[in-house]
Design a protein around this motif. Structure first.
Motif, PDB file in Angstrom:
ATOM      1  N   ALA A   5      21.464 -38.447 -85.427  1.00 58.63           N
ATOM      2  CA  ALA A   5      22.783 -38.132 -85.980  1.00 58.63           C
ATOM      3  C   ALA A   5      23.592 -39.387 -86.244  1.00 58.63           C
ATOM      4  N   HIS A   6      23.210 -40.493 -85.615  1.00 57.47           N
ATOM      5  CA  HIS A   6      23.989 -41.711 -85.767  1.00 57.47           C
ATOM      6  C   HIS A   6      23.233 -42.820 -86.494  1.00 57.47           C
ATOM      7  N   LYS A  11      24.722 -41.360 -91.532  1.00 51.83           N
ATOM      8  CA  LYS A  11      26.093 -41.732 -91.898  1.00 51.83           C
ATOM      9  C   LYS A  11      26.247 -41.766 -93.408  1.00 51.83           C
ATOM     10  N   ASP A  12      25.230 -42.274 -94.102  1.00 52.37           N
ATOM     11  CA  ASP A  12      25.262 -42.296 -95.565  1.00 52.37           C
ATOM     12  C   ASP A  12      25.290 -40.877 -96.129  1.00 52.37           C
ATOM     13  N   LEU A  13      24.529 -39.977 -95.504  1.00 54.59           N
ATOM     14  CA  LEU A  13      24.537 -38.574 -95.924  1.00 54.59           C
ATOM     15  C   LEU A  13      25.936 -37.989 -95.789  1.00 54.59           C
ATOM     16  N   LEU A  14      26.575 -38.208 -94.646  1.00 53.53           N
ATOM     17  CA  LEU A  14      27.921 -37.676 -94.432  1.00 53.53           C
ATOM     18  C   LEU A  14      28.905 -38.252 -95.439  1.00 53.53           C
ATOM     19  N   ASN A  15      28.803 -39.551 -95.693  1.00 51.28           N
ATOM     20  CA  ASN A  15      29.693 -40.176 -96.676  1.00 51.28           C
ATOM     21  C   ASN A  15      29.476 -39.582 -98.062  1.00 51.28           C
ATOM     22  N   ALA A  16      28.216 -39.328 -98.420  1.00 54.91           N
ATOM     23  CA  ALA A  16      27.915 -38.736 -99.720  1.00 54.91           C
ATOM     24  C   ALA A  16      28.451 -37.307 -99.810  1.00 54.91           C
ATOM     25  N   LEU A  17      28.390 -36.550 -98.710  1.00 54.16           N
ATOM     26  CA  LEU A  17      28.943 -35.193 -98.711  1.00 54.16           C
ATOM     27  C   LEU A  17      30.463 -35.219 -98.856  1.00 54.16           C
ATOM     28  N   LYS A  44      34.449 -31.510 -88.441  1.00 55.35           N
ATOM     29  CA  LYS A  44      33.552 -32.027 -87.402  1.00 55.35           C
ATOM     30  C   LYS A  44      32.270 -32.617 -87.981  1.00 55.35           C
ATOM     31  N   TYR A  45      31.696 -31.982 -88.998  1.00 55.20           N
ATOM     32  CA  TYR A  45      30.476 -32.598 -89.524  1.00 55.20           C
ATOM     33  C   TYR A  45      30.812 -33.843 -90.333  1.00 55.20           C
ATOM     34  N   GLU A  46      31.960 -33.860 -91.012  1.00 54.72           N
ATOM     35  CA  GLU A  46      32.316 -35.060 -91.771  1.00 54.72           C
ATOM     36  C   GLU A  46      32.567 -36.256 -90.852  1.00 54.72           C
ATOM     37  N   THR A  74      21.306 -38.752-106.710  1.00 55.92           N
ATOM     38  CA  THR A  74      22.471 -39.591-106.995  1.00 55.92           C
ATOM     39  C   THR A  74      23.141 -40.151-105.744  1.00 55.92           C
ATOM     40  N   SER A  75      22.696 -39.753-104.573  1.00 56.81           N
ATOM     41  CA  SER A  75      23.386 -40.149-103.339  1.00 56.81           C
ATOM     42  C   SER A  75      23.166 -41.599-102.945  1.00 56.81           C
TER      43      SER A  75
END
Length: 81
Positions: A5-6, A11-17, A44-46, A74-75
């Motif tokens: 998760a860390h 982190k890149d996935l969360l930023n892309a979301l 919380k997920y962000e 595109t992420s």
């Protein structure tokens, strides 16, 4: 807490979301409503406090008006080797 998760990729996935949500012009509360979840779910997920599994990730992407394939392409997320 250590774990996947860390990782930088997560982190890149969360930023892309987050970026996709903002590009869709939605607040966290508006997205949560589309997901039929409480606003805290998105927050919380962000923030990385709650981990999304692959199915949840795909649903979030769909509710943001994209497909998983387009999002991934595109992420710019780089998977660890």
């Amino acid at each position: 807490m250590a774990g996947a998760a860390h990782t930088q990729a997560y982190k890149d996935l969360l930023n892309a979301l987050v970026q996709l949500r903002k590009e869709a012009g939605l607040s966290q509360a508006e997205l949560a409503k589309r997901l039929r979840k409480p606003p805290s779910y998105v927050g919380k997920y962000e923030l990385g406090e709650r981990r999304l599994d692959i199915i949840e990730t795909m649903i979030v992407i769909e509710k943001l008006g994209s497909s998983f394939e387009d999002f991934w392409r595109t992420s710019g997320i780089q998977l660890p080797e």
